[in-house]
Design an enzyme around this catalytic site. Structure first.
Site, short mmCIF file in Angstrom:
data_model
loop_
_atom_site.label_atom_id
_atom_site.label_comp_id
_atom_site.label_asym_id
_atom_site.label_seq_id
_atom_site.Cartn_x
_atom_site.Cartn_y
_atom_site.Cartn_z
N ASP A 251 0.86 -1.17 0.00
CA ASP A 251 0.00 0.00 0.00
C ASP A 251 0.90 1.23 0.00
OD1 ASP A 251 -2.14 1.67 0.15
OD2 ASP A 251 -2.82 1.04 2.12
N SER A 252 0.46 2.29 -0.64
CA SER A 252 1.32 3.45 -0.87
C SER A 252 1.64 4.25 0.38
CB SER A 252 0.68 4.39 -1.89
OG SER A 252 -0.45 5.02 -1.33
N GLY A 253 0.84 4.06 1.44
CA GLY A 253 0.99 4.89 2.63
C GLY A 253 0.01 6.04 2.67
N PHE B 253 -3.30 6.17 2.75
CA PHE B 253 -4.38 6.07 3.74
C PHE B 253 -3.86 6.37 5.14
CE2 PHE B 253 -6.96 3.66 6.78
CZ PHE B 253 -8.21 4.18 6.50
N GLY C 104 -11.09 4.61 -0.96
CA GLY C 104 -11.98 5.56 -0.30
C GLY C 104 -13.33 5.00 0.08
N ASP D 236 -8.55 -6.88 0.48
CA ASP D 236 -7.70 -6.95 1.67
C ASP D 236 -8.46 -6.31 2.82
OD1 ASP D 236 -6.15 -4.26 2.85
OD2 ASP D 236 -7.07 -3.98 0.90
N CYS E 214 -13.86 -27.03 9.67
CA CYS E 214 -12.65 -26.30 9.27
C CYS E 214 -11.41 -27.19 9.37
CB CYS E 214 -12.48 -25.07 10.16
SG CYS E 214 -11.01 -24.10 9.80
N CYS F 92 -8.21 -25.82 9.43
CA CYS F 92 -7.07 -24.99 9.83
C CYS F 92 -6.29 -25.66 10.97
CB CYS F 92 -7.54 -23.60 10.25
SG CYS F 92 -8.15 -23.49 11.95
N CYS G 250 -8.23 -25.68 14.38
CA CYS G 250 -9.39 -26.58 14.46
C CYS G 250 -8.98 -28.05 14.40
CB CYS G 250 -10.38 -26.26 13.34
SG CYS G 250 -11.26 -24.69 13.57
N HIS H 296 -6.86 -19.26 12.46
CA HIS H 296 -8.18 -19.74 12.07
C HIS H 296 -8.89 -18.73 11.17
CE1 HIS H 296 -12.23 -21.35 12.12
NE2 HIS H 296 -12.62 -20.12 12.40
#
Length: 378
Positions: free
Chosen positions: A91-93, A95, A223, A273, A311, A313, A316, A342
């Protein structure tokens, strides 16, 4: 070379493959957020492979402050630094600059602000963001944009979006120059542009049409999930995505819940994300195929079942709700680690199920069966 290939489509929902120098990405995909080159919750790069992560997301702003992008460059780039050989998006930074720090000045050149760590003065603009991301050597670099509240007025939003467009052009020029340098960490680094415009349909559409002309490797919708309702967010997607290039991946930034993701896929989003699964896990809120549970509730004190009996994972497969609850109550780091593993596995597996449903032409049925069920609290 065809970088993004659409394999099939069900209405607006897309199944595809995105080719990168660090491996192919099967889309739709959820990127696991490793902000400072690590998942909060003691989860390693090796763990990410175990739970099915395809893409890790790290943050330009945070890594610039600690340990410093020059340090990461000296260590051979972010992939070597965190021992992750699959794609990384940085991410560009933008935000963080606009939401986490005390801003003193926004001008055409960029933004002057104070570090959230020690308050020292920092300037970041398109060129600085691209330089940092080039030092990190990520697979995908995000453009430096101006993030404003979704409900900002029309005139101010228009002015902000015009600045974001000018910044995007500067990002493109700077990254091209950096990638052409003989000592580039990743000469194949790809730039994604970001669509902005709040909840103003006309600005959103015009901005997407404008940045689509730059023929970038991918485009993000930014945004959103910053104050508007889910219905408003879906409306923006409905308005904007018809104007996004069909042969490029679309990334909805910072979203969201399982229901948000399914609805985003239904509208044509390929990349997602969000910090939500890991953050919620650290507080004991765990996702299951029947809804969300709070593992801290007393009813799980002597519960022999795993978090989700369906699940696969690591948590679990080996531990009960009672044990994980005990660890969380006792403040043992293992409890948080198992909970994060999880939730991230749940999200990665959700995307796998969505891809399978798309491949088999039954995504709409999957959507109808899962949206409400996954959102309910047990």
């Amino acid at each position: 070379m065809l970088v993004f290939s659409l394999l099939t489509q069900e209405k607006n929902a897309r199944l595809g493959v995105f080719q990168t120098v660090h491996g192919d990405v099967q889309t739709p995909v959820f990127m696991n957020v490793a902000t400072a080159a690590a998942i909060k919750g003691a989860v390693s790069a090796e763990d990410l492979k175990t739970i099915g992560c395809q893409v890790a997301l790290s943050n330009t702003y945070h890594l610039h402050l600690r340990p410093g992008d020059e340090v990461v460059r000296t260590m051979g780039g972010l992939h070597k630094f965190m021992n992750w050989d699959r794609p990384i998006l940085t991410d560009s930074g933008g935000f963080q600059v606009f939401s986490l720090t005390a801003i003193n000045q926004v001008c055409e050149e960029g933004v002057t602000f104070a570090s959230h760590i020690d308050g020292h003065r920092i300037f970041m603009g398109p060129e600085e963001s691209m330089t940092i991301q080039s030092n990190l050597g990520s697979t995908i670099a995000m453009a430096f944009d101006e993030c404003i509240h979704a409900r900002t007025g029309h005139k101010e939003t228009q002015e902000s979006v015009e600045r974001t467009t000018r910044w995007l052009m500067r990002c493109k020029d700077k990254l091209s120059a950096l990638s052409a340098a003989p000592n580039a960490v990743n000469p194949h680094q790809m730039l994604f542009g970001i669509n902005q415009g709040g909840i103003h349909d006309d600005i959103r559409i015009a901005h997407m049409q404008e940045i689509a002309k730059l023929d970038l490797p991918g485009y993000a919708i930014g945004g959103l999930a910053v104050g508007e309702t889910h219905e408003e967010m879906y409306h923006v997607l409905d308005m904007v995505l018809p104007h996004a290039p069909e042969d490029k991946p679309r990334y909805l930034m910072g979203v969201g819940t399982p229901a948000n993701i399914i609805e985003g896929v239904a509208r044509g989003i390929d990349f997602f994300d969000c910090v939500l699964p890991a953050r919620n896990a650290r507080h004991g809120h765990l996702f299951t195929n029947n809804g969300v549970i709070n593992i801290m509730n007393k009813k799980y004190e002597t519960d022999h079942l795993p978090i989700d009996p369906t699940c696969s994972c690591p948590a679990c497969q080996h531990h009960s709700r009672a044990y994980i609850r005990h660890l969380m109550k006792a403040g043992e780091m293992l409890g948080m680690r198992l909970a994060v593993l999880h939730n991230l596995y749940f999200y990665n597996n959700l995307m796998k199920e969505i891809r399978e449903a798309l491949a088999e032409g039954r995504f709409e049925r999957y959507r109808q069966e899962h949206v409400e069920r996954l959102a309910r609290r047990i």
